[in-house]
Structure formats: structure tokens, C-alpha cells
Design a protein around this motif. Structure first.
Motif, PDB file in Angstrom:
ATOM      1  N   GLU A   1      21.713   1.420 -31.666  1.00 51.95           N
ATOM      2  CA  GLU A   1      22.244   2.454 -30.769  1.00 51.95           C
ATOM      3  C   GLU A   1      21.122   2.988 -29.870  1.00 51.95           C
ATOM      4  OE1 GLU A   1      24.102   5.733 -32.760  1.00 51.95           O
ATOM      5  OE2 GLU A   1      25.499   4.482 -33.879  1.00 51.95           O
TER       6      GLU A   1
ATOM      7  N   MET B   1      36.781   0.962 -42.695  1.00 50.20           N
ATOM      8  CA  MET B   1      36.766   2.022 -43.704  1.00 50.20           C
ATOM      9  C   MET B   1      37.145   3.383 -43.096  1.00 50.20           C
ATOM     10  SD  MET B   1      33.753   3.030 -46.381  1.00 50.20           S
ATOM     11  CE  MET B   1      33.602   1.488 -47.250  1.00 50.20           C
TER      12      MET B   1
ATOM     13  N   ASP C   1      25.587  -6.848 -32.835  1.00 53.05           N
ATOM     14  CA  ASP C   1      26.536  -6.386 -31.807  1.00 53.05           C
ATOM     15  C   ASP C   1      26.183  -4.992 -31.294  1.00 53.05           C
ATOM     16  OD1 ASP C   1      28.079  -8.726 -32.167  1.00 53.05           O
ATOM     17  OD2 ASP C   1      29.070  -7.828 -33.899  1.00 53.05           O
ATOM     18  N   GLY C   2      24.900  -4.732 -31.150  1.00 55.43           N
ATOM     19  CA  GLY C   2      24.484  -3.446 -30.603  1.00 55.43           C
ATOM     20  C   GLY C   2      24.905  -2.260 -31.447  1.00 55.43           C
ATOM     21  N   GLY C   3      25.096  -2.496 -32.743  1.00 60.99           N
ATOM     22  CA  GLY C   3      25.483  -1.392 -33.630  1.00 60.99           C
ATOM     23  C   GLY C   3      26.980  -1.145 -33.649  1.00 60.99           C
ATOM     24  N   ALA C   4      27.767  -1.964 -32.954  1.00 61.66           N
ATOM     25  CA  ALA C   4      29.226  -1.774 -32.952  1.00 61.66           C
ATOM     26  C   ALA C   4      29.841  -2.320 -34.246  1.00 61.66           C
ATOM     27  CB  ALA C   4      29.847  -2.460 -31.738  1.00 61.66           C
ATOM     28  N   GLY C   5      31.090  -1.952 -34.481  1.00 59.76           N
ATOM     29  CA  GLY C   5      31.811  -2.485 -35.636  1.00 59.76           C
ATOM     30  C   GLY C   5      31.436  -1.843 -36.947  1.00 59.76           C
ATOM     31  N   LEU C   6      30.914  -0.634 -36.899  1.00 61.00           N
ATOM     32  CA  LEU C   6      30.373  -0.018 -38.112  1.00 61.00           C
ATOM     33  C   LEU C   6      31.431   0.195 -39.194  1.00 61.00           C
ATOM     34  CD1 LEU C   6      27.757   1.053 -39.291  1.00 61.00           C
ATOM     35  CD2 LEU C   6      28.224   3.271 -38.259  1.00 61.00           C
ATOM     36  N   LEU C   7      32.635   0.609 -38.810  1.00 63.27           N
ATOM     37  CA  LEU C   7      33.666   0.882 -39.822  1.00 63.27           C
ATOM     38  C   LEU C   7      34.038  -0.383 -40.582  1.00 63.27           C
ATOM     39  CD1 LEU C   7      35.807   3.325 -37.683  1.00 63.27           C
ATOM     40  CD2 LEU C   7      34.441   3.920 -39.698  1.00 63.27           C
ATOM     41  N   GLY C   8      34.055  -1.513 -39.893  1.00 68.66           N
ATOM     42  CA  GLY C   8      34.318  -2.777 -40.555  1.00 68.66           C
ATOM     43  C   GLY C   8      33.144  -3.229 -41.409  1.00 68.66           C
ATOM     44  N   LYS C   9      31.944  -3.048 -40.884  1.00 73.75           N
ATOM     45  CA  LYS C   9      30.748  -3.434 -41.643  1.00 73.75           C
ATOM     46  C   LYS C   9      30.658  -2.642 -42.947  1.00 73.75           C
ATOM     47  CE  LYS C   9      28.088  -4.521 -37.449  1.00 73.75           C
ATOM     48  NZ  LYS C   9      27.065  -4.003 -36.511  1.00 73.75           N
ATOM     49  N   LEU C  10      31.032  -1.375 -42.908  1.00 76.19           N
ATOM     50  CA  LEU C  10      31.001  -0.557 -44.122  1.00 76.19           C
ATOM     51  C   LEU C  10      31.945  -1.129 -45.169  1.00 76.19           C
ATOM     52  CD1 LEU C  10      30.986   3.048 -42.610  1.00 76.19           C
ATOM     53  CD2 LEU C  10      29.137   1.948 -43.893  1.00 76.19           C
ATOM     54  N   PHE C  11      33.164  -1.461 -44.757  1.00 77.65           N
ATOM     55  CA  PHE C  11      34.124  -1.984 -45.742  1.00 77.65           C
ATOM     56  C   PHE C  11      33.633  -3.284 -46.344  1.00 77.65           C
ATOM     57  CE2 PHE C  11      37.636  -4.504 -47.231  1.00 77.65           C
ATOM     58  CZ  PHE C  11      38.246  -3.616 -48.099  1.00 77.65           C
ATOM     59  N   ARG C  12      32.993  -4.104 -45.524  1.00 78.54           N
ATOM     60  CA  ARG C  12      32.576  -5.418 -46.023  1.00 78.54           C
ATOM     61  C   ARG C  12      31.446  -5.318 -47.059  1.00 78.54           C
ATOM     62  NH1 ARG C  12      33.888  -6.622 -40.664  1.00 78.54           N
ATOM     63  NH2 ARG C  12      31.788  -7.022 -39.919  1.00 78.54           N
TER      64      ARG C  12
ATOM     65  N   GLU D   1      36.796  -1.671 -32.183  1.00 81.86           N
ATOM     66  CA  GLU D   1      36.254  -2.759 -33.015  1.00 81.86           C
ATOM     67  C   GLU D   1      37.277  -3.899 -33.118  1.00 81.86           C
ATOM     68  OE1 GLU D   1      35.104  -1.561 -36.928  1.00 81.86           O
ATOM     69  OE2 GLU D   1      33.758   0.029 -36.250  1.00 81.86           O
TER      70      GLU D   1
ATOM     71  N   ALA E   1      30.674   1.208 -30.207  1.00 79.79           N
ATOM     72  CA  ALA E   1      29.258   1.311 -30.610  1.00 79.79           C
ATOM     73  C   ALA E   1      28.789   2.766 -30.526  1.00 79.79           C
ATOM     74  CB  ALA E   1      28.388   0.432 -29.727  1.00 79.79           C
TER      75      ALA E   1
ATOM     76  N   LEU F   1      22.987   1.380 -41.993  1.00 82.85           N
ATOM     77  CA  LEU F   1      23.047   2.566 -41.137  1.00 82.85           C
ATOM     78  C   LEU F   1      21.786   2.701 -40.285  1.00 82.85           C
ATOM     79  CD1 LEU F   1      24.752   5.133 -43.529  1.00 82.85           C
ATOM     80  CD2 LEU F   1      25.791   3.812 -41.689  1.00 82.85           C
TER      81      LEU F   1
ATOM     82  N   ARG G   1      41.001  -8.055 -40.676  1.00 87.39           N
ATOM     83  CA  ARG G   1      39.761  -7.290 -40.577  1.00 87.39           C
ATOM     84  C   ARG G   1      40.018  -5.878 -41.073  1.00 87.39           C
ATOM     85  NH1 ARG G   1      36.754  -3.686 -37.812  1.00 87.39           N
ATOM     86  NH2 ARG G   1      34.675  -4.307 -37.134  1.00 87.39           N
ATOM     87  N   SER G   2      39.241  -5.436 -42.041  1.00 91.78           N
ATOM     88  CA  SER G   2      39.388  -4.081 -42.590  1.00 91.78           C
ATOM     89  C   SER G   2      38.420  -3.140 -41.906  1.00 91.78           C
ATOM     90  CB  SER G   2      39.102  -4.078 -44.092  1.00 91.78           C
ATOM     91  OG  SER G   2      39.904  -5.022 -44.757  1.00 91.78           O
TER      92      SER G   2
END
Lengths: 302, 302
Positions: B245, A166, B204-215, A245, A207, B238, A163-164
């Protein structure tokens, strides 16, 4: 001096490193250059390589194995991602070979792809070779800090999922190109501010990040903390969010999290994991060359 | 023409708007200038104001009420934030007054601060005046899209709580200054790509944003979606995360979410809320002048 048998090249966007290895993978000599892929002019990758390693092998008789972003779209030879699971054997089977006009034989290690449970994809280039170099046994979780951090699940040496995040890339962009730039230019090191950021970032499972970011501005405006602590807090906040995360990524993996990366970033991640009470250990540096050796041996290059 | 009784000035970092109002708050004339606070040279705020509104009131007899970032550190007259709860009456009581050398009387509306449950602070400047202009009754939730979006809880016209998100600011930074810039420069409008981004961001309630950005990078590399959809997906991602959030911010507030903002952004937020099945309505434009009128009347300026 033992006989040289292999040259490993770790070629990234902004970095170039190479090592001369013997038949056991011992590094006989190594060098670090400034010719990251972005600085190669007119796509003269061969010329840059020759200038870097020519003194080790002027006759072009040694096999070269190269990994990193050198196989990306902006690199020398673009290669398709290999799907997980994959370890040294699978990477050896997916090498892309090239013989230059001078007769230098180069094998390129490709990157890996992974599909998350929701179908969304993830990719890496270079980290797979570092992981191969660690020779991990059992089921382990590694974190590889960087511009695009990776959390990697390794089972008996093979990468089964990753899992990456950014994190580093976002940190630089947010620090220098949002309202936070008003206070992040003046950066005072503070382990306490960093730890506070880690706590904030990790809260609620990572979150609420967009709100947490704004409150680093609001907090300095309200005098809650000195403005020059904003950069440390931001760094902690993003790394804390990344760790939170990643917790949901491999909840079943026991044992210490293994930190794989350059010294300064590895120390920062070790501090963040400590703040959150997560057991961790730091891998030896330069796993890339060890990984290249394993892959080269598995491919019968020597 | 009715008699002019008040001049309202909405002065932001990059915008300047003014209105001439009668005794009922009707706008008799209005103008939009290019002199945002950032473009004022040598702190000649008075000169810029005179050039903008002098034709309405050459004798400097009308009271002026100003709101927005004009009261921030980089504005004309810095004022302390007023703590919530606050509405037109509290804002009227906290006006900062200034009489210029020419005798022009100016009253500055200050911004608001709020402390979240965890003690962390939030701030706004300008939005409080827009909310005052809406005259909302009962308990309502408003969203004010922008560089730093606000979610505002209003109880019988008074702001009792609010939560900012660095959405617009982060969008610009991430779009132009991370690896995403490789694909976001080429921006094709696509409501479908935007909606996909909203879903991903809100998951996921807005969690995991850094991973979602990379994907969003990984997905275009893997051919999951056309690279030129990345900017729309990022925008949706975003805004979706921001909405998720904010859901935890005011779960008890019923009725449609009220969108307060400029046309283009309001439409984007309306689309995102619709994707997530959240009932919403759009407030009339130019609430700022109505808010200034209410505050001026409460303060007895006219």
C-alpha cells in the motif's frame, strides 16, 4: 398431505434447520432450532437431531440428508473436501453414510475445495448444497454473503470455481476489537454512510484496506463525518472491498450477479452492488433444502 | 554532572517515559513508568507526573515538554491537530502551555493532520516528535511500525505527508477474534512462514486482503502448511500488504526507507522489507527525547 420421503438438515455452527420433504422435494413441514453445532453438549449430535426431527419420523424409517458445518472438524462427522468442479451428481457420489443405534440413516454432504491460479486453496461447507438447489443453467456468478462470503462460478449447475472473503468475520473483529470500537458501539443506520463506505472500499480495486480502515478513525476525529456513522462506513468499506476483489475473479461471466443469502445481508449486498452499478438479482430463500433433495435423488436415497 | 535544563515526557496510551536533559539535549537520566494514559485514575495526570519526575525537580523550576497521546481526547489536555507540512519550528509555534497548581510549567506538543489526494484525512500524535528528533535532511521516507503504523515523507526535517495503516491493531483483532483464532493461539516463530506471508500480502499491490485472510484458514485446513504457522503468516501478510500500500504513497522518494520504532517491531519490518527487496536502515532508538529538545529549543523554553 403428500407422503413424506426425506428429511433435510441444514446444520451450521450457530444454526439448525430441518425440513420434511415429499417425493417431489416439496417441503411439507420445517423447523428452526437453536442447537447450532457449538451448543451441542458432549458431542450428543444424535440426541439433538432426534429431539428436533423425532416427531416427523419416530420410527426412524425416513432417510436424512445433512449439510453444512456438521461435516467440519468441530461437527458430527468430519469429511474431506471434494475438489471442484462439482454439482449435485458429484456431491451425491461423495456422501458419507451413518446409521445410528436407533437405525436412523443419515447421509452427510461434504464441502468443496478449490485451488486458485496461484495454488492457494479455498474451501466451503454448506454453500455447495445451496448452489445445487438453485439449478442454475449457463455460466453464472453467485455471491453468498456471510461470515466468510463466497463468490461462486457456476456452469450448468456445477461449481467450477469459487473465492471466499473473510468479510463478516473481519467486520465483527474490527468493529469490536480495534480503535474503531470507540465509535462503532453507537451505530446509526445510514444508507448514505454505507454507500460512501462501499465507494471507498472498492476504490483502487480494493487495495489499500489497512489505510482505509485507519482513516475511518481519522475522519471522525477530524469531524469529516459523524462518529456514529463509523459502523455503517466500515460495513460498506469491507463489502465494497470484497466486491472489488471479486471482480477480478470472474470478469468473463455475464448476466446479473445472483445474491444467495438471508434477507438482511442479501439486502445489504444488493445495495452495495447497486452503488457500484453491478446488475444483480436475489435468489429465493432456503435453497439448501432444494439442494439436499437434488443430491438425495441423485444418490438414490429415496 | 551537567546542569539539567529540560524534562521530556513521552506519554502514550499504555506507556510513560521521561528524560532529564541538559542544555545540549544530552539525556542525564531517564525512566520508564507503567502509568500509560489508560491507567490514570480520576484524571490525576498531574499526580502521576509529579510522582514520576518529582525527584528530578522537586521545586518545579524546570520546563517540561510532553508529547504523545497525552494530547488526545483521552489524555490530559486535548489539542487540535496541526496540518502538514510541519517540523520542529511549526510544532514549537503550536505548543499548548499549562502551569500546574504547584507551578510546574508544561508545554504540550500537538499531533499532525494530513489530507490525502482524495480529501480523506490522516492523523498522528507522538510520531511527529520522533521525526523531529531524527533531523533528516533531503527527501526521505520513514516507516514507524505500531498499532497504527505511519509512513512519513520528510523534506529537510519537516513532515510533508504521511499515511497510516491499521496494521498492528488489525493483526491483534484478526488473530484473536476471527476463525483464525483456532490456529493462532499456538504460535511457532518461523521466519520462513513470515516471509511467505509477506509475499502473499504484498501481491497485487496489497489488494485482495479479505480473500487472502480467509485462505490462511483454508490453507491450514487443506494441510498446505502447519496450523501453528498461521500467526506468523498473518503477521507477514498484513505487514506485506501495508508495505505494498505504502509503495504507491511515495514512489518518488529515493534512498533507504528509515525504520523508526521499538526493537522487536523494527526487526520484523526490516525482515519484511528485505523479503520485498526494499533497501532500508534502522533509526537510533529514543528519537522522541531528541525531538522534544529540538522543539523546546525552537520555542525558547529553556
Amino acid at each position: 398431505m403428500a407422503e413424506a420421503r426425506l428429511i433435510g438438515v441444514d446444520w451450521g455452527t450457530t444454526s439448525f434447520r430441518a425440513a420434511l420433504m415429499d417425493r417431489e422435494g416439496e417441503v411439507l413441514d420445517d423447523m428452526t432450532g437453536k442447537d447450532g453445532l457449538l451448543s451441542v453438549v458432549d458431542r450428543d449430535f444424535e440426541g439433538v437431531l432426534d429431539r428436533a426431527i423425532g416427531r416427523w419420523d419416530p420410527a426412524c424409517t425416513l432417510p436424512v440428508i445433512a449439510s453444512g458445518m456438521v461435516t467440519s472438524r468441530s461437527g458430527w462427522r468430519e469429511t474431506a473436501y471434494l475438489p471442484c468442479p462439482a454439482g449435485a451428481d458429484e456431491l451425491a457420489g461423495a456422501l458419507t453414510r451413518l446409521t445410528t443405534a436407533k437405525g436412523r440413516r443419515i447421509a452427510f454432504v461434504t464441502g468443496l475445495s478449490y485451488r486458485h491460479g496461484d495454488g492457494s486453496p479455498d474451501v466451503m461447507r454448506g454453500e455447495e448444497t445451496q448452489i445445487a438447489g438453485l439449478g442454475l443453467q449457463g455460466t453464472r456468478l453467485a455471491v453468498m454473503p456471510g461470515t466468510h462470503s463466497k463468490w461462486v462460478r457456476v456452469e450448468d449447475g456445477r461449481i467450477t470455481a469459487f473465492r471466499s472473503a473473510m468479510t463478516g468475520d473481519a467486520f465483527a473483529a474490527l468493529k469490536d476489537h480495534t480503535v474503531l470500537k470507540l465509535t462503532t458501539a453507537d451505530w446509526i443506520p445510514s444508507s448514505e454512510a454505507f454507500a460512501t463506505g462501499v465507494w471507498i472500499g472498492a476504490a483502487d480495486g480494493g487495495a489499500g484496506l489497512l489505510g482505509k480502515l485507519f482513516r475511518q478513525r481519522a475522519g471522525s476525529l477530524m469531524g469529516d463525518f459523524p462518529a456514529n456513522e463509523t459502523a455503517e462506513r466500515l460495513s460498506g468499506l469491507l463489502i465494497g472491498a470484497e466486491i472489488a476483489e471479486a471482480r477480478s475473479f470472474a470478469p468473463d461471466v455475464g448476466g446479473p450477479v445472483i445474491i444467495v443469502g438471508g434477507e438482511a445481508l442479501a439486502a445489504r449486498y444488493a445495495a452495495a452492488l447497486a452503488v457500484l452499478g453491478i446488475v444483480h438479482e436475489t435468489a429465493p430463500a432456503d435453497a439448501a433444502f432444494a439442494g439436499q433433495f437434488r443430491i438425495a435423488r441423485a444418490a438414490g436415497l429415496m
